[in-house]
Design an enzyme around this catalytic site. Structure first.
Site, PDB file in Angstrom:
ATOM      1  N   HIS A  17      27.222  29.527  32.572  1.00  0.00           N
ATOM      2  CA  HIS A  17      28.282  30.150  33.390  1.00  0.00           C
ATOM      3  C   HIS A  17      29.049  31.118  32.505  1.00  0.00           C
ATOM      4  O   HIS A  17      29.998  30.737  31.829  1.00  0.00           O
ATOM      5  CB  HIS A  17      29.176  29.045  33.963  1.00  0.00           C
ATOM      6  N   GLU A 200      37.137  25.772  42.323  1.00  0.00           N
ATOM      7  CA  GLU A 200      37.896  26.198  41.135  1.00  0.00           C
ATOM      8  C   GLU A 200      39.383  26.201  41.536  1.00  0.00           C
ATOM      9  O   GLU A 200      40.168  25.411  41.032  1.00  0.00           O
ATOM     10  CB  GLU A 200      37.443  27.587  40.677  1.00  0.00           C
ATOM     11  N   ASP A 279      34.653  33.467  30.893  1.00  0.00           N
ATOM     12  CA  ASP A 279      35.045  34.833  30.501  1.00  0.00           C
ATOM     13  C   ASP A 279      35.684  34.767  29.115  1.00  0.00           C
ATOM     14  O   ASP A 279      36.910  34.879  28.971  1.00  0.00           O
ATOM     15  CB  ASP A 279      36.053  35.394  31.510  1.00  0.00           C
TER      16      ASP A 279
HETATM   17  N1  ADE Z   1      34.805  36.272  37.983  1.00  0.00           N
HETATM   18  C1  ADE Z   1      34.858  36.164  36.659  1.00  0.00           C
HETATM   19  N2  ADE Z   1      35.371  34.979  36.309  1.00  0.00           N
HETATM   20  C2  ADE Z   1      35.628  34.301  37.446  1.00  0.00           C
HETATM   21  C3  ADE Z   1      36.155  33.026  37.750  1.00  0.00           C
HETATM   22  N3  ADE Z   1      36.528  32.167  36.796  1.00  0.00           N
HETATM   23  N4  ADE Z   1      36.288  32.685  39.038  1.00  0.00           N
HETATM   24  C4  ADE Z   1      35.942  33.536  40.008  1.00  0.00           C
HETATM   25  N5  ADE Z   1      35.445  34.737  39.775  1.00  0.00           N
HETATM   26  C5  ADE Z   1      35.284  35.128  38.506  1.00  0.00           C
HETATM   27 ZN    ZN Z   2      33.077  32.097  36.628  1.00  0.00          ZN
END
Ligand code: ADE
Ligand code: ZN
Length: 339
Positions: A17, A200, A279
């Protein structure tokens, strides 16, 4: 603990991920902006980094999309991807499954071909020069329309062999999985595997939707699954993996403190949970940082850390023979550690 840090650093791992646009470090962003004659809103690397102070997912996404605006040429996408692969190597990542957001670029007039060619060329070099295997996941931006997702899916067909799966990311609130049921059905017809961000910031219903309507092979995040016993039972029984991202959850305030992170409970319940960086340029750490931070916060044992690394291969989209090669590598590492 030092011992556990060395252990984590030495473990061969897969990352499942990772948004390639989310690995865009400010230093590289400024360098590419300069060569493309694009003016960034921030004066310096430091002032840009200082803005990485998010209160929720949308806050982050606004900066993340702004950052992509300097990526114009094939070489830009190559450099972005290569920089991540160098970090991956340093983190002992032997296999990575990378998401990219074509719509973040095509909406600005950059062609799909430019984006995927640069990424793909770097991935090939990653395999040849760094020994890192990879697969690509094309993510649809869920805040955009179904029609735009369909258009992107059709555009991707010329590059079908470069892409293993489709995914769903961006703003979860207000954009439930059912919005993309028909797009995912078409993607499955084309032979793509499917994954989706769910649970999330959103409720367990979004995880049910991802499973039942989008037919996903993995859930990205899945934090809210723990509030639904039937869902936990379904995920344990099916062993559908969760790609969990501790430092992301901390920085986006999905959890207030890593000591409250659900990953240990997930492991204890028998969920196939994996650790990932999401990220890393925005959330303060690559994969080893995520392993170390969560192991320290939750007092994970070596056996639990090993299970997380094992899960990363079990949950991957690798062909069976390559998966087994990596599992053997991991078992060899474990053996040499204990002898
Ligand atoms: N795009 C990049 N990171 C993300 C995340 N954590 N949740 C949703 N979209 C994303
Ligand atoms: Zn993500």
């Amino acid at each position: 603990m030092e011992n556990l840090v060395t252990y984590i650093e030495g473990l061969p791992k897969a990352e499942l991920h990772l948004h390639i646009e989310g690995s865009f470090e400010p230093e590289l962003m400024f360098r590419i902006a300069e060569r493309n004659n694009i003016h960034l809103k921030y004066e310096s690397v430091e002032s840009l980094r200082a803005a990485y102070n998010f209160t929720n997912l949308q806050d982050f996404l606004d900066l993340y999309y702004a950052g992509t605006s300097v990526l114009i040429y094939e070489q830009d996408f190559y450099d972005l991807t290569w920089a991540y692969l160098v970090q991956a190597k340093a983190n002992n990542i032997v296999h990575t499954e990378i998401m990219f957001d074509p719509q973040a670029h095509t909406a600005r007039g950059v062609s799909f071909e430019t984006v995927i060619s640069g990424i793909n060329r770097a991935l090939k070099d990653g395999e040849e020069k760094l020994g890192i295997s990879s697969v690509l996941i094309m993510s649809f931006l869920r805040h955009l329309s179904e029609e735009e997702a369909f258009n992107t899916l059709e555009e991707s067909i010329s590059f079908r062999t470069m892409i293993t799966a489709v995914g769903l990311d961006s703003s979860e609130q207000g954009n439930p999985p059912e919005k993309f049921e028909r797009v995912f059905a078409k993607a499955i017809e084309y032979g793509f595997l499917t994954v989706a961000h769910a649970g999330e910031e959103g409720p367990p219903e979004n995880i049910w939707g991802a499973l039942d309507l989008l037919h996903v092979s993995r859930i990205d995040h899945g934090n809210s699954s723990l509030s639904d016993d039937d869902l936990i039972a379904t995920l344990v029984e099916s062993q559908i993996p969760l790609t969990v991202c501790p430092l992301s959850n901390l920085r986006l305030k999905v959890v207030t403190n890593l000591s409250e992170h659900p990953v240990k409970i997930m492991l204890d319940k028998g969920l196939r949970v994996t650790l990932n960086s999401d990220d890393p340029a925005y959330f303060g750490g690559y994969l080893n940082d995520n392993y170390i931070a969560i192991a320290e916060a939750l007092f994970l044992t070596k056996a639990e850390v090993f299970q997380l690394a094992m899960n990363s291969f079990l949950a991957s989209f690798l062909p069976e023979s390559t998966r087994q090669t990596y599992i053997n590598l991991l078992n060899d590492f474990q053996y040499s550690e204990s002898h």
